[in-house]
Design an enzyme around this catalytic site. Structure first.
Site, PDB file in Angstrom:
ATOM      1  N   GLU A   1       6.260 -13.900  -6.199  1.00 52.39           N
ATOM      2  CA  GLU A   1       5.611 -13.996  -7.499  1.00 52.39           C
ATOM      3  C   GLU A   1       6.237 -13.009  -8.482  1.00 52.39           C
ATOM      4  O   GLU A   1       6.898 -12.058  -8.064  1.00 52.39           O
ATOM      5  CB  GLU A   1       4.116 -13.661  -7.329  1.00 52.39           C
TER       6      GLU A   1
ATOM      7  N   ASN B   1       5.334 -20.199 -12.734  1.00 56.39           N
ATOM      8  CA  ASN B   1       5.596 -18.844 -13.241  1.00 56.39           C
ATOM      9  C   ASN B   1       6.973 -18.342 -12.795  1.00 56.39           C
ATOM     10  O   ASN B   1       7.268 -17.165 -12.886  1.00 56.39           O
ATOM     11  CB  ASN B   1       4.491 -17.880 -12.758  1.00 56.39           C
TER      12      ASN B   1
ATOM     13  N   HIS C   1       8.176 -18.552  -9.680  1.00 49.32           N
ATOM     14  CA  HIS C   1       8.275 -18.082  -8.297  1.00 49.32           C
ATOM     15  C   HIS C   1       9.153 -19.004  -7.457  1.00 49.32           C
ATOM     16  O   HIS C   1       9.271 -20.203  -7.733  1.00 49.32           O
ATOM     17  CB  HIS C   1       6.893 -17.851  -7.656  1.00 49.32           C
TER      18      HIS C   1
ATOM     19  N   ASP D   1       7.836 -20.181   3.676  1.00 49.01           N
ATOM     20  CA  ASP D   1       6.567 -19.465   3.574  1.00 49.01           C
ATOM     21  C   ASP D   1       5.442 -20.173   4.332  1.00 49.01           C
ATOM     22  O   ASP D   1       5.587 -21.322   4.756  1.00 49.01           O
ATOM     23  CB  ASP D   1       6.177 -19.277   2.098  1.00 49.01           C
TER      24      ASP D   1
HETATM   25  C1  F6R Z   1       6.649 -23.868  -1.138  1.00 49.93           C
HETATM   26  C2  F6R Z   1       7.229 -22.916  -2.056  1.00 49.93           C
HETATM   27  C3  F6R Z   1       6.806 -22.839  -3.485  1.00 49.93           C
HETATM   28  C4  F6R Z   1       6.922 -24.170  -4.207  1.00 49.93           C
HETATM   29  C5  F6R Z   1       6.522 -24.018  -5.681  1.00 49.93           C
HETATM   30  C6  F6R Z   1       6.578 -25.322  -6.428  1.00 49.93           C
HETATM   31  O1  F6R Z   1       7.221 -23.710   0.152  1.00 49.93           O
HETATM   32  O2  F6R Z   1       8.023 -22.172  -1.617  1.00 49.93           O
HETATM   33  O3  F6R Z   1       7.635 -21.898  -4.125  1.00 49.93           O
HETATM   34  O4  F6R Z   1       8.225 -24.634  -4.126  1.00 49.93           O
HETATM   35  O5  F6R Z   1       5.224 -23.511  -5.752  1.00 49.93           O
HETATM   36  O6  F6R Z   1       5.598 -26.164  -5.920  1.00 49.93           O
HETATM   37  P1  F6R Z   1       5.500 -27.704  -6.357  1.00 49.93           P
HETATM   38  O7  F6R Z   1       6.750 -28.352  -5.841  1.00 49.93           O
HETATM   39  O8  F6R Z   1       4.284 -28.216  -5.662  1.00 49.93           O
HETATM   40  O9  F6R Z   1       5.410 -27.720  -7.837  1.00 49.93           O
END
Ligand code: F6R
Length: 241
Positions: free
Chosen positions: A143, A136, A138, A67
């Site tokens: 989401e 959440n 994701h 992303d």
């Molecule tokens: C980032 C991504 C997000 C993160 C998720 C967890 O490329 O795809 O899905 O993996 O938000 O983020 P952290 O590791 O910062 O808790």
């Protein structure tokens, strides 16, 4: 789903990096699907360390990131392209022309998504997809919603995600409100998936992902249907299981 238990973040990072190293050794021209965020930082650190010791060679590896924020330039220090450069690409012998991140600067969202799907399709498929897990549920920026999105799409970030990501920005107002993300179908098409999950604050959602019903309200729960998922998690993240 296989659960690979780690005592703490350091051990989790070493274990996840080992799975990636094994993939690169077995298939030197593999396609790695990569994630950003805090969870994989230690994994990338280990890979850089092993590269410097001559224990891993990225010269034939290609990568496709999950992303990118919409509207950020690649040299913005909060863009995911910048993140990948500073945490991995700048420190190993990867050919950057073989690294893909959605084009956050493409104003035409449909085009940005179409172009990224074409890149994924042309790659022939991701061999190993590394994922983090949002609070959440994701994955990528998929989401919670009423359905599992298929291909790359433009998402409005939820208040929970904006709140979680504000720690990387000067203020919450600076967090971009939209992002381009690979869809759930593209993630599920990866041959192998490795999810890194650390910390007590992820324990409840991890329990839902692994043991709860499969629902787009908890996007990562769809991983229960994938034949080769390894969740590398530390004791704190596993404390509700
Ligand atoms: C980032 C991504 C997000 C993160 C998720 C967890 O490329 O795809 O899905 O993996 O938000 O983020 P952290 O590791 O910062 O808790």
């Amino acid at each position: 789903m296989k659960i690979c238990r780690a005592k703490d973040y350091k051990e989790l990072s070493r274990k996840a990096a080992n799975l990636i190293r094994a993939q690169v050794v077995m298939k030197p021209d593999c396609i790695l699907g990569l994630a950003t965020g805090s969870s994989p930082v230690g994994t990338y650190e280990k890979l850089v360390e092993w590269y410097k010791k001559g224990d891993i060679d990225f010269s034939r590896v290609s990568t496709i990131n999950l992303d990118e924020y919409r509207g950020l330039t690649p040299d913005n220090d909060q863009s995911y392209r910048y993140f990948m450069n500073i945490h991995l690409f700048d420190h190993v012998n990867i050919d950057k022309s073989r690294t893909s991140v959605p084009d956050g600067l493409e104003p035409d969202a449909e085009k940005a998504c179409r172009d990224y799907d074409a890149i994924i399709e042309k790659s022939g498929g991701v061999d190993l997809q590394l994922l983090g897990l949002g609070h959440n549920g994701h994955i990528g920026f998929n989401e919670p919603s009423d359905e599992f999105p298929c291909g790359t799409h433009c998402v409005d970030l939820t208040p929970s995600t904006i709140n979680a990501n504000k720690r990387f920005f000067a203020s919450e107002a600076d967090v971009p409100r939209q992002a381009y993300t690979m869809g759930i179908r593209s993630i599920m098409l990866a041959k192998k998936i490795v999810v890194v999950v650390s910390g007590k604050d992820k324990a409840e959602i991890l329990q839902k992902v692994v043991c709860g019903p499969i629902t787009p309200q908890v996007p990562a729960s769809v991983l229960q249907l994938h034949p080769d998922v390894t969740i590398v998690a530390d004791e704190e993240a596993l404390s509700c299981m």
